[in-house]
Design a protein around this motif. Sequence first.
Motif: not given
Length: 276
Positions: A1-25
């Motif tokens: 059975m083939q696994e479903n596709k999905g988005p890449i998850g980006v996690f942070d305890s708060g807001y800081g990970g948005l600075t990482i996501l911004k550069d990734i995107a």
Amino acid sequence: MQENKGPIGVFDSGYGGLTILKDIAALLPQYDYLYLGDNARTPYGSRSFETVYHYTLECVKWFFEQGCSLVILACNTASAKALRTIQQKDLPVLAPNKRVLGVIRPTAEIIGQYSLSKQIGILGTQGTVLSQSYPIEIQKFFPEVTVWQQACPMWVPLIENNEHLNEGANYFVNKYIQQLLQQNANIDTILLACTHYPLLYPKIKAALPAHIQVIMQGNIVAQSLQNYLQRHPEIEAKCTQNGRQAFYTTDDDSIFEQQATLFYGSEITAQQIDLG
């Protein structure tokens, strides 16, 4: 059975990970991204290893439930205190075909290339510093480098209360930088080992001698992810590519939307979730 596709998850305890996501995107705009900030339980920096591990694993499980096959812990504290246990103990049981990556190892793999003096300073949360993750990881790749660390417990509260641009923040910026430089006068490279800290970059740079360079993690993590996806086509094939982004928080979504603009540089729409 083939696994479903999905988005890449980006996690942070708060807001800081948005600075990482911004550069990734910016580097990889074709993929779909799902961001979760555990704002209801932030900050992680002063919490115990066991608590950070428990919170992070709970959030990783949520990402898996949303169809993510790849999750990035865009949080130094979670990467330091939870990643290894999740990778070694939980993933083989929970989801052997899924992957969880952090921000410490990609940074450790190249940080030594920036320093001529081989004396590198780390500015991070108390949790990241106490974990000794950076000295341990950097030693693996650059045994000739000496790492000096300084915890900056007031920086995240200043940023999350939008006080980081005010004159009052200068005292705490200067305080921690001086405490770091007093450890070794030959430090020529400083890593901002917390994803919140880029918002303090102008003040940090102004407080340092001109010859000391300041390294931020966003581009490093983004390039490492690009490389990882090229080397692991079996994971890349599970990541959907519609150029979409969705944002979630465990706390009030209207407050999250307001604060997130500071970190992401543009307005977002968020949705509150309950992990319970």
